[in-house]
Design an enzyme around this catalytic site. Structure first.
Site, PDB file in Angstrom:
ATOM      1  N   SER A 124     -25.677  59.407  65.841  1.00  0.00           N
ATOM      2  CA  SER A 124     -26.980  59.944  65.461  1.00  0.00           C
ATOM      3  C   SER A 124     -28.091  59.094  66.062  1.00  0.00           C
ATOM      4  O   SER A 124     -27.934  57.873  66.236  1.00  0.00           O
ATOM      5  CB  SER A 124     -27.079  59.897  63.938  1.00  0.00           C
ATOM      6  OG  SER A 124     -28.400  60.111  63.518  1.00  0.00           O
ATOM      7  N   TYR A 148     -26.311  55.247  55.441  1.00  0.00           N
ATOM      8  CA  TYR A 148     -25.786  56.297  56.326  1.00  0.00           C
ATOM      9  C   TYR A 148     -25.854  55.828  57.787  1.00  0.00           C
ATOM     10  O   TYR A 148     -24.875  55.860  58.523  1.00  0.00           O
ATOM     11  CB  TYR A 148     -26.579  57.604  56.156  1.00  0.00           C
ATOM     12  CG  TYR A 148     -26.318  58.575  57.282  1.00  0.00           C
ATOM     13  CD1 TYR A 148     -25.079  59.201  57.403  1.00  0.00           C
ATOM     14  CD2 TYR A 148     -27.291  58.820  58.262  1.00  0.00           C
ATOM     15  CE1 TYR A 148     -24.829  60.061  58.468  1.00  0.00           C
ATOM     16  CE2 TYR A 148     -27.041  59.680  59.320  1.00  0.00           C
ATOM     17  CZ  TYR A 148     -25.808  60.297  59.421  1.00  0.00           C
ATOM     18  OH  TYR A 148     -25.550  61.135  60.475  1.00  0.00           O
ATOM     19  N   LYS A 152     -22.878  54.753  60.759  1.00  0.00           N
ATOM     20  CA  LYS A 152     -22.761  55.225  62.152  1.00  0.00           C
ATOM     21  C   LYS A 152     -22.719  54.051  63.125  1.00  0.00           C
ATOM     22  O   LYS A 152     -21.939  54.027  64.070  1.00  0.00           O
ATOM     23  CB  LYS A 152     -23.936  56.147  62.507  1.00  0.00           C
ATOM     24  CG  LYS A 152     -23.932  57.473  61.781  1.00  0.00           C
ATOM     25  CD  LYS A 152     -22.789  58.356  62.253  1.00  0.00           C
ATOM     26  CE  LYS A 152     -22.732  59.654  61.494  1.00  0.00           C
ATOM     27  NZ  LYS A 152     -21.485  60.400  61.681  1.00  0.00           N
TER      28      LYS A 152
HETATM   29  P1  NAD Z   1     -21.786  68.806  57.580  1.00  0.00           P
HETATM   30  O1  NAD Z   1     -21.824  68.089  56.284  1.00  0.00           O
HETATM   31  O2  NAD Z   1     -22.207  70.219  57.626  1.00  0.00           O
HETATM   32  O3  NAD Z   1     -20.319  68.709  58.210  1.00  0.00           O
HETATM   33  C1  NAD Z   1     -19.476  67.607  57.989  1.00  0.00           C
HETATM   34  C2  NAD Z   1     -18.113  68.164  57.548  1.00  0.00           C
HETATM   35  O4  NAD Z   1     -17.212  67.068  57.343  1.00  0.00           O
HETATM   36  C3  NAD Z   1     -18.195  68.955  56.250  1.00  0.00           C
HETATM   37  O5  NAD Z   1     -17.568  70.212  56.434  1.00  0.00           O
HETATM   38  C4  NAD Z   1     -17.420  68.086  55.248  1.00  0.00           C
HETATM   39  O6  NAD Z   1     -16.769  68.867  54.273  1.00  0.00           O
HETATM   40  C5  NAD Z   1     -16.463  67.340  56.157  1.00  0.00           C
HETATM   41  N1  NAD Z   1     -16.008  66.049  55.653  1.00  0.00           N
HETATM   42  C6  NAD Z   1     -16.771  65.025  55.191  1.00  0.00           C
HETATM   43  N2  NAD Z   1     -15.977  63.997  54.835  1.00  0.00           N
HETATM   44  C7  NAD Z   1     -14.691  64.376  55.082  1.00  0.00           C
HETATM   45  C8  NAD Z   1     -13.422  63.758  54.908  1.00  0.00           C
HETATM   46  N3  NAD Z   1     -13.308  62.519  54.393  1.00  0.00           N
HETATM   47  N4  NAD Z   1     -12.324  64.432  55.279  1.00  0.00           N
HETATM   48  C9  NAD Z   1     -12.410  65.672  55.782  1.00  0.00           C
HETATM   49  N5  NAD Z   1     -13.579  66.332  55.962  1.00  0.00           N
HETATM   50  C10 NAD Z   1     -14.702  65.676  55.605  1.00  0.00           C
HETATM   51  O7  NAD Z   1     -22.640  67.934  58.619  1.00  0.00           O
HETATM   52  P2  NAD Z   1     -23.135  68.296  60.086  1.00  0.00           P
HETATM   53  O8  NAD Z   1     -24.594  68.445  60.044  1.00  0.00           O
HETATM   54  O9  NAD Z   1     -22.284  69.354  60.661  1.00  0.00           O
HETATM   55  O10 NAD Z   1     -22.837  66.911  60.795  1.00  0.00           O
HETATM   56  C11 NAD Z   1     -21.624  66.665  61.493  1.00  0.00           C
HETATM   57  C12 NAD Z   1     -21.615  65.224  61.954  1.00  0.00           C
HETATM   58  O11 NAD Z   1     -22.756  64.986  62.765  1.00  0.00           O
HETATM   59  C13 NAD Z   1     -21.680  64.201  60.825  1.00  0.00           C
HETATM   60  O12 NAD Z   1     -20.866  63.105  61.162  1.00  0.00           O
HETATM   61  C14 NAD Z   1     -23.137  63.790  60.806  1.00  0.00           C
HETATM   62  O13 NAD Z   1     -23.308  62.480  60.316  1.00  0.00           O
HETATM   63  C15 NAD Z   1     -23.486  63.871  62.283  1.00  0.00           C
HETATM   64  N6  NAD Z   1     -24.924  64.096  62.525  1.00  0.00           N
HETATM   65  C16 NAD Z   1     -25.560  65.141  61.910  1.00  0.00           C
HETATM   66  C17 NAD Z   1     -26.912  65.336  62.120  1.00  0.00           C
HETATM   67  C18 NAD Z   1     -27.669  66.437  61.417  1.00  0.00           C
HETATM   68  O14 NAD Z   1     -28.895  66.343  61.314  1.00  0.00           O
HETATM   69  N7  NAD Z   1     -27.017  67.495  60.943  1.00  0.00           N
HETATM   70  C19 NAD Z   1     -27.618  64.479  62.980  1.00  0.00           C
HETATM   71  C20 NAD Z   1     -26.935  63.439  63.599  1.00  0.00           C
HETATM   72  C21 NAD Z   1     -25.579  63.258  63.355  1.00  0.00           C
HETATM   73  C1  WQD Z   2     -38.089  65.738  60.106  1.00  0.00           C
HETATM   74  C2  WQD Z   2     -39.591  65.550  59.934  1.00  0.00           C
HETATM   75  C3  WQD Z   2     -40.192  64.323  57.952  1.00  0.00           C
HETATM   76  C4  WQD Z   2     -38.691  67.347  55.149  1.00  0.00           C
HETATM   77  C5  WQD Z   2     -32.739  63.073  59.428  1.00  0.00           C
HETATM   78  C6  WQD Z   2     -31.892  61.835  59.323  1.00  0.00           C
HETATM   79  C7  WQD Z   2     -31.254  61.537  60.651  1.00  0.00           C
HETATM   80  C8  WQD Z   2     -30.514  62.762  61.197  1.00  0.00           C
HETATM   81  C9  WQD Z   2     -31.340  64.003  61.147  1.00  0.00           C
HETATM   82  C10 WQD Z   2     -28.198  62.604  60.666  1.00  0.00           C
HETATM   83  C11 WQD Z   2     -39.988  64.164  59.461  1.00  0.00           C
HETATM   84  C12 WQD Z   2     -40.686  65.743  57.862  1.00  0.00           C
HETATM   85  C13 WQD Z   2     -39.035  66.652  56.282  1.00  0.00           C
HETATM   86  C14 WQD Z   2     -39.728  67.841  54.300  1.00  0.00           C
HETATM   87  C15 WQD Z   2     -41.355  66.941  55.804  1.00  0.00           C
HETATM   88  N1  WQD Z   2     -29.338  63.067  60.445  1.00  0.00           N
HETATM   89  N2  WQD Z   2     -40.341  66.443  56.611  1.00  0.00           N
HETATM   90  N3  WQD Z   2     -41.009  67.630  54.674  1.00  0.00           N
HETATM   91  O1  WQD Z   2     -35.785  62.430  58.990  1.00  0.00           O
HETATM   92  O2  WQD Z   2     -35.962  63.032  61.440  1.00  0.00           O
HETATM   93  O3  WQD Z   2     -33.751  62.847  60.402  1.00  0.00           O
HETATM   94  O4  WQD Z   2     -31.924  64.172  59.850  1.00  0.00           O
HETATM   95  O5  WQD Z   2     -27.873  61.753  61.432  1.00  0.00           O
HETATM   96  O6  WQD Z   2     -30.397  60.464  60.438  1.00  0.00           O
HETATM   97  O7  WQD Z   2     -32.707  60.741  58.927  1.00  0.00           O
HETATM   98  O8  WQD Z   2     -35.160  64.747  59.808  1.00  0.00           O
HETATM   99  O9  WQD Z   2     -35.546  67.031  58.992  1.00  0.00           O
HETATM  100  O10 WQD Z   2     -35.536  65.135  57.320  1.00  0.00           O
HETATM  101  O11 WQD Z   2     -37.430  65.336  58.918  1.00  0.00           O
HETATM  102  O12 WQD Z   2     -42.535  66.750  56.084  1.00  0.00           O
HETATM  103  O13 WQD Z   2     -39.468  68.460  53.246  1.00  0.00           O
HETATM  104  O14 WQD Z   2     -40.036  66.445  58.900  1.00  0.00           O
HETATM  105  O15 WQD Z   2     -41.095  63.436  57.409  1.00  0.00           O
HETATM  106  O16 WQD Z   2     -41.213  63.847  60.085  1.00  0.00           O
HETATM  107  P1  WQD Z   2     -35.263  63.171  60.133  1.00  0.00           P
HETATM  108  P2  WQD Z   2     -35.858  65.623  58.691  1.00  0.00           P
END
Ligand code: NAD
Ligand code: WQD
Length: 347
Positions: A124, A148, A152
């Site tokens: 991330s 979190y 990572k």
């Molecule tokens: P999500 O929660 O929708 O998907 C994650 C999946 O992993 C879920 O289906 C959950 O049930 C499963 N899971 C969690 N722990 C598990 C375990 N111990 N065993 C088996 N399954 C398990 O999340 P997402 O948004 O699809 O994110 C996927 C990956 O990408 C995550 O690792 C997340 O940290 C990373 N990521 C997400 C974002 C975002 O904003 N969505 C941003 C950066 C990184």
């Molecule tokens: C985006 C912008 C908020 C909600 C997060 C995690 C990051 C990654 C992605 C996994 C910011 C603003 C948000 C609201 C708002 N996940 N905001 N009102 O914070 O960039 O990233 O998700 O890895 O680790 O930190 O994403 O969508 O929460 O926020 O004003 O109700 O929207 O302040 O500027 P963020 P976000």
């Protein structure tokens, strides 16, 4: 010859499974449904008309995971499974460290045992902490501001050590920026539990009438309109980044890191405005205090992924908003029962 997708029932995982199947890959999905629903798996089948194997397995259960490797010819793994809510990670850090880090350790041990050494890991942009400048390149200093993010960062380091110990491994770390949007069919999308933490699902739930107004966290940042700027990326573009990455790990050994973003930032109010234009829905909002831990501006330098993976994000902000809205409109309760449909409600 299959690709194992951990967390394949989740938001990014389900979109990636669709793209993998459409690209002709055979896949095996593992998920424990801790943050997803079995319905998403049905929709993957519906969209692709392709078959795949699924195991309801928790990554922490080594013997159950071993069964997956012994019953299938796994070539490579895309590892999405993990917990991802920043605020929750501050409240229950041990659970986050255990699930995310130990889950990855168990996975890598089993992979090693079955001589599967090709891995794509979901990292991330959060690992850049409070970046000093933008756009953010892969070589920027890394830090964590919450458990979190630290999970990572630790996993990235563990995988680096693993590669140093045995250069037969082929590992790609993908650092995602802000994934939004949904499959253009509106059949799969993001289905957060409870009140969304992230901006786009919050906006779509205001649009559908589940929430009354958006709280914009601060308008005194040094940005175009004072609100936070992020690099929003369409989830299908992100999914296609995994197709490119899996190609890379299948073709060569090595340890590589790539940003997956568009390289362009939008403020909160710009995103709200784009969403309103595309959906025709008014999004009432109120400016409130900054959210603790937020940064002002975050967007990617994604040239490394372009140069080395041949991948670029193709979909613009309108398409991201349009697809998020389509998913929300067609599935007002997410993957839950569609009976109490909110579509058509006045707001
Ligand atoms: P999500 O929660 O929708 O998907 C994650 C999946 O992993 C879920 O289906 C959950 O049930 C499963 N899971 C969690 N722990 C598990 C375990 N111990 N065993 C088996 N399954 C398990 O999340 P997402 O948004 O699809 O994110 C996927 C990956 O990408 C995550 O690792 C997340 O940290 C990373 N990521 C997400 C974002 C975002 O904003 N969505 C941003 C950066 C990184
Ligand atoms: C985006 C912008 C908020 C909600 C997060 C995690 C990051 C990654 C992605 C996994 C910011 C603003 C948000 C609201 C708002 N996940 N905001 N009102 O914070 O960039 O990233 O998700 O890895 O680790 O930190 O994403 O969508 O929460 O926020 O004003 O109700 O929207 O302040 O500027 P963020 P976000």
């Amino acid at each position: 010859m299959s690709i194992l997708v951990t967390g394949g029932a989740g938001y990014i995982g389900s979109h990636t499974c669709v793209e993998l199947l459409n690209a002709g890959h055979e896949i095996v999905i593992v998920d424990n449904f801790s943050n997803s629903k079995p319905e998403s798996l049905k929709r993957i089948t519906e969209l692709t008309k392709k078959e795949y194997k699924f195991y309801e397995v928790d990554l922490l259960d080594a013997s159950e995971l071993e069964k997956v490797f012994s019953e299938n010819e796994i070539d490579a793994v895309i590892h999405f499974a993990g917990l991802k809510a920043v605020g929750e990670s501050v409240e229950i850090p041990l659970h986050y460290y255990y699930n995310n880090i130990t889950g990855t350790l168990v996975l890598c041990e089993v992979m090693k045992k079955y001589n599967v050494k090709r891995l794509v890991f979901s990292s991330s942009a959060t690992v850049y902490g409070m970046p000093e400048q933008v756009p953010i390149s892969e070589h920027f200093p890394l830090s964590a501001t919450n458990p979190y993010g630290r999970s990572k960062l630790v996993i990235e380091e563990i995988l680096g050590d693993l590669y140093i110990s045995d250069p037969e491994w082929s590992i790609v770390l993908l650092r995602y920026f802000n994934p939004i949007g949904a499959h253009s069919s509106g059949r799969i999308g993001e289905d957060p539990n409870g009140i969304p933490n992230n901006l786009m699902p919050y906006i779509t739930q205001v649009a559908i009438g589940k929430l009354t107004e958006l709280y914009v966290f601060g308008n005194d940042y040094p940005t175009i309109d004072g609100t936070g700027v992020r690099d929003y990326i369409h989830v299908v573009d992100l999914a296609n980044g995994h197709i490119a990455a899996i190609q890379k790990v299948l073709e060569s050994t090595g340890f590589n890191t790539y940003n997956l973003g568009t390289g362009r930032g939008y403020s909160v109010l710009e995103l709200v405005s784009a969403f309103q234009n595309v959906s025709g829905q008014k999004i009432p909002f109120k400016i409130v205090e900054r959210r603790s831990g937020d940064i002002a501006i975050c967007y990617a330098d994604a040239t490394k992924a372009k140069d080395e993976l041949g991948w670029v994000a193709k979909r613009g902000i309108e398409e991201m908003c349009g697809d998020s809205w389509k998913w929300q409109k067609q599935n007002p309760l997410g993957y839950e029962s569609q009976k109490e449909s909110l579509v058509g409600r006045n707001h």
